[in-house]
Design a protein around this motif. Structure first.
Motif, PDB file in Angstrom:
ATOM      1  N   LYS A   1       0.859  -1.180   0.000  1.00 18.06           N
ATOM      2  CA  LYS A   1       0.000   0.000   0.000  1.00 18.06           C
ATOM      3  C   LYS A   1       0.899   1.235   0.000  1.00 18.06           C
ATOM      4  N   ASP A   2       0.409   2.284  -0.603  1.00 21.69           N
ATOM      5  CA  ASP A   2       1.161   3.541  -0.576  1.00 21.69           C
ATOM      6  C   ASP A   2       0.931   4.197   0.782  1.00 21.69           C
ATOM      7  N   GLU A   3       1.798   3.867   1.707  1.00 21.68           N
ATOM      8  CA  GLU A   3       1.698   4.413   3.047  1.00 21.68           C
ATOM      9  C   GLU A   3       2.949   5.227   3.343  1.00 21.68           C
ATOM     10  N   ALA A   4       2.744   6.278   4.060  1.00 24.39           N
ATOM     11  CA  ALA A   4       3.889   7.093   4.456  1.00 24.39           C
ATOM     12  C   ALA A   4       4.455   6.557   5.761  1.00 24.39           C
ATOM     13  N   LEU A   5       5.738   6.740   5.907  1.00 27.73           N
ATOM     14  CA  LEU A   5       6.393   6.391   7.165  1.00 27.73           C
ATOM     15  C   LEU A   5       6.197   7.522   8.156  1.00 27.73           C
ATOM     16  N   SER A   6       6.113   7.174   9.423  1.00 27.98           N
ATOM     17  CA  SER A   6       6.061   8.200  10.457  1.00 27.98           C
ATOM     18  C   SER A   6       7.452   8.836  10.551  1.00 27.98           C
ATOM     19  N   PRO A   7       7.542  10.022  11.142  1.00 30.47           N
ATOM     20  CA  PRO A   7       8.872  10.625  11.329  1.00 30.47           C
ATOM     21  C   PRO A   7       9.815   9.714  12.124  1.00 30.47           C
ATOM     22  N   GLU A   8       9.290   9.013  13.131  1.00 27.92           N
ATOM     23  CA  GLU A   8      10.121   8.102  13.923  1.00 27.92           C
ATOM     24  C   GLU A   8      10.637   6.960  13.048  1.00 27.92           C
ATOM     25  N   GLU A   9       9.765   6.375  12.221  1.00 25.28           N
ATOM     26  CA  GLU A   9      10.175   5.272  11.352  1.00 25.28           C
ATOM     27  C   GLU A   9      11.226   5.732  10.342  1.00 25.28           C
ATOM     28  N   THR A  10      11.020   6.911   9.783  1.00 27.69           N
ATOM     29  CA  THR A  10      11.974   7.462   8.820  1.00 27.69           C
ATOM     30  C   THR A  10      13.337   7.658   9.476  1.00 27.69           C
ATOM     31  N   ALA A  11      13.339   8.193  10.680  1.00 29.77           N
ATOM     32  CA  ALA A  11      14.595   8.425  11.410  1.00 29.77           C
ATOM     33  C   ALA A  11      15.281   7.102  11.739  1.00 29.77           C
ATOM     34  N   LEU A  12      14.509   6.100  12.128  1.00 28.44           N
ATOM     35  CA  LEU A  12      15.094   4.796  12.456  1.00 28.44           C
ATOM     36  C   LEU A  12      15.699   4.134  11.220  1.00 28.44           C
ATOM     37  N   ILE A  13      15.008   4.220  10.098  1.00 29.96           N
ATOM     38  CA  ILE A  13      15.552   3.634   8.859  1.00 29.96           C
ATOM     39  C   ILE A  13      16.846   4.338   8.466  1.00 29.96           C
TER      40      ILE A  13
ATOM     41  N   ASP B   1      28.387  -1.201  11.712  1.00 28.60           N
ATOM     42  CA  ASP B   1      27.988  -1.415  13.100  1.00 28.60           C
ATOM     43  C   ASP B   1      26.770  -2.339  13.090  1.00 28.60           C
ATOM     44  N   TRP B   2      27.050  -3.635  12.914  1.00 25.96           N
ATOM     45  CA  TRP B   2      25.991  -4.621  12.701  1.00 25.96           C
ATOM     46  C   TRP B   2      25.100  -4.768  13.933  1.00 25.96           C
ATOM     47  N   LYS B   3      25.688  -4.628  15.117  1.00 25.73           N
ATOM     48  CA  LYS B   3      24.899  -4.760  16.344  1.00 25.73           C
ATOM     49  C   LYS B   3      23.849  -3.649  16.414  1.00 25.73           C
ATOM     50  N   LYS B   4      24.281  -2.429  16.172  1.00 24.61           N
ATOM     51  CA  LYS B   4      23.339  -1.304  16.204  1.00 24.61           C
ATOM     52  C   LYS B   4      22.296  -1.450  15.093  1.00 24.61           C
ATOM     53  N   SER B   5      22.730  -1.867  13.929  1.00 24.41           N
ATOM     54  CA  SER B   5      21.805  -2.079  12.813  1.00 24.41           C
ATOM     55  C   SER B   5      20.736  -3.104  13.176  1.00 24.41           C
ATOM     56  N   ASP B   6      21.151  -4.203  13.808  1.00 29.33           N
ATOM     57  CA  ASP B   6      20.210  -5.243  14.218  1.00 29.33           C
ATOM     58  C   ASP B   6      19.251  -4.737  15.296  1.00 29.33           C
ATOM     59  N   GLU B   7      19.769  -3.939  16.215  1.00 36.49           N
ATOM     60  CA  GLU B   7      18.907  -3.382  17.268  1.00 36.49           C
ATOM     61  C   GLU B   7      17.839  -2.475  16.670  1.00 36.49           C
ATOM     62  N   ILE B   8      18.234  -1.659  15.701  1.00 36.50           N
ATOM     63  CA  ILE B   8      17.277  -0.758  15.058  1.00 36.50           C
ATOM     64  C   ILE B   8      16.257  -1.564  14.250  1.00 36.50           C
ATOM     65  N   ARG B   9      16.734  -2.603  13.566  1.00 42.19           N
ATOM     66  CA  ARG B   9      15.814  -3.473  12.828  1.00 42.19           C
ATOM     67  C   ARG B   9      14.777  -4.074  13.768  1.00 42.19           C
ATOM     68  N   ASP B  10      15.214  -4.502  14.942  1.00 39.86           N
ATOM     69  CA  ASP B  10      14.295  -5.077  15.930  1.00 39.86           C
ATOM     70  C   ASP B  10      13.292  -4.033  16.423  1.00 39.86           C
ATOM     71  N   ARG B  11      13.741  -2.804  16.599  1.00 37.96           N
ATOM     72  CA  ARG B  11      12.816  -1.731  17.006  1.00 37.96           C
ATOM     73  C   ARG B  11      11.782  -1.478  15.918  1.00 37.96           C
ATOM     74  N   LEU B  12      12.230  -1.487  14.664  1.00 38.20           N
ATOM     75  CA  LEU B  12      11.293  -1.301  13.558  1.00 38.20           C
ATOM     76  C   LEU B  12      10.278  -2.449  13.496  1.00 38.20           C
ATOM     77  N   LEU B  13      10.758  -3.676  13.732  1.00 36.61           N
ATOM     78  CA  LEU B  13       9.844  -4.824  13.758  1.00 36.61           C
ATOM     79  C   LEU B  13       8.805  -4.663  14.865  1.00 36.61           C
ATOM     80  N   ALA B  14       9.228  -4.153  16.019  1.00 33.60           N
ATOM     81  CA  ALA B  14       8.304  -3.928  17.131  1.00 33.60           C
ATOM     82  C   ALA B  14       7.247  -2.880  16.759  1.00 33.60           C
ATOM     83  N   LEU B  15       7.611  -1.981  15.849  1.00 34.61           N
ATOM     84  CA  LEU B  15       6.656  -0.978  15.358  1.00 34.61           C
ATOM     85  C   LEU B  15       5.798  -1.521  14.207  1.00 34.61           C
ATOM     86  N   GLY B  16       6.060  -2.772  13.824  1.00 27.55           N
ATOM     87  CA  GLY B  16       5.273  -3.388  12.752  1.00 27.55           C
ATOM     88  C   GLY B  16       5.797  -3.096  11.363  1.00 27.55           C
TER      89      GLY B  16
END
Length: 163
Positions: free
Chosen positions: A110-122, A133-148
């Motif tokens: 779907k054409d959905e916009a990212l929230s400002p938080e999601e954009t910043a995390l990506i 920095d693979w550890k930090k990258s993985d942590e951020i990926r996990d946070r994004l997953l928690a946001l769906g």
């Protein structure tokens, strides 16, 4: 009974796996950004599998044969995804939208916009990956997953989908 009655757990697991493969293919094909023309062999593969799919449905509504042709296309284009270009990806996507209008089993982004938080995390995850920095990258990926939000790295950049 598997024809008209209850189906077993193995069939449900297989069906769920098949739908997941199709959803991932739709996500991949929707995010092809490379300009230019795809190699002729990929276009020929698309046309051949498309013809097989349509012939199967035209002849006795043979869904099993049609799905076989669709999965052959998915396999072939996934194997050569680095060679895909927007022209062929657009043609495949248009065809998939057309068959989905009848069969109704595909999920399109779907054409959905990212929230400002999601954009910043990506962006932070992309920076972490650039810095290796693979550890930090993985942590951020996990946070994004928690946001769906599922993110994937492709040769064209990061793509995402809502879960």
């Amino acid at each position: 009974l598997t024809d008209f009655g209850l189906i077993g757990g193995n069939e449900l697991v297989a069906a769920a796996g098949a739908l997941k493969r199709l959803d991932e293919f739709v996500m991949m094909i929707s995010n092809v950004r490379l300009e230019g023309w795809a190699p002729a062999r990929l276009t020929e593969t698309f046309e051949a599998q498309k013809a097989k799919f349509e012939a199967a449905l035209d002849g006795d509504l043979n869904i099993a044969e049609a799905m076989g042709a669709l999965f052959e296309l998915v396999k072939a284009l996934n194997e050569k995804s680095a060679d895909l270009k927007k022209d062929l990806a657009g043609s495949v996507l248009s065809w998939l939208v057309g068959i989905n209008a009848v069969l109704g089993f595909l999920n399109f982004p779907k054409d959905e916009a990212l929230s400002p938080e999601e954009t910043a995390l990506i962006a932070a995850r992309t920076d972490a990956r650039k810095a290796k920095d693979w550890k930090k990258s993985d942590e951020i990926r996990d946070r994004l997953l928690a946001l769906g939000l599922e993110v994937r790295d492709t040769p064209d950049g990061v793509v995402w989908k809502r879960l």
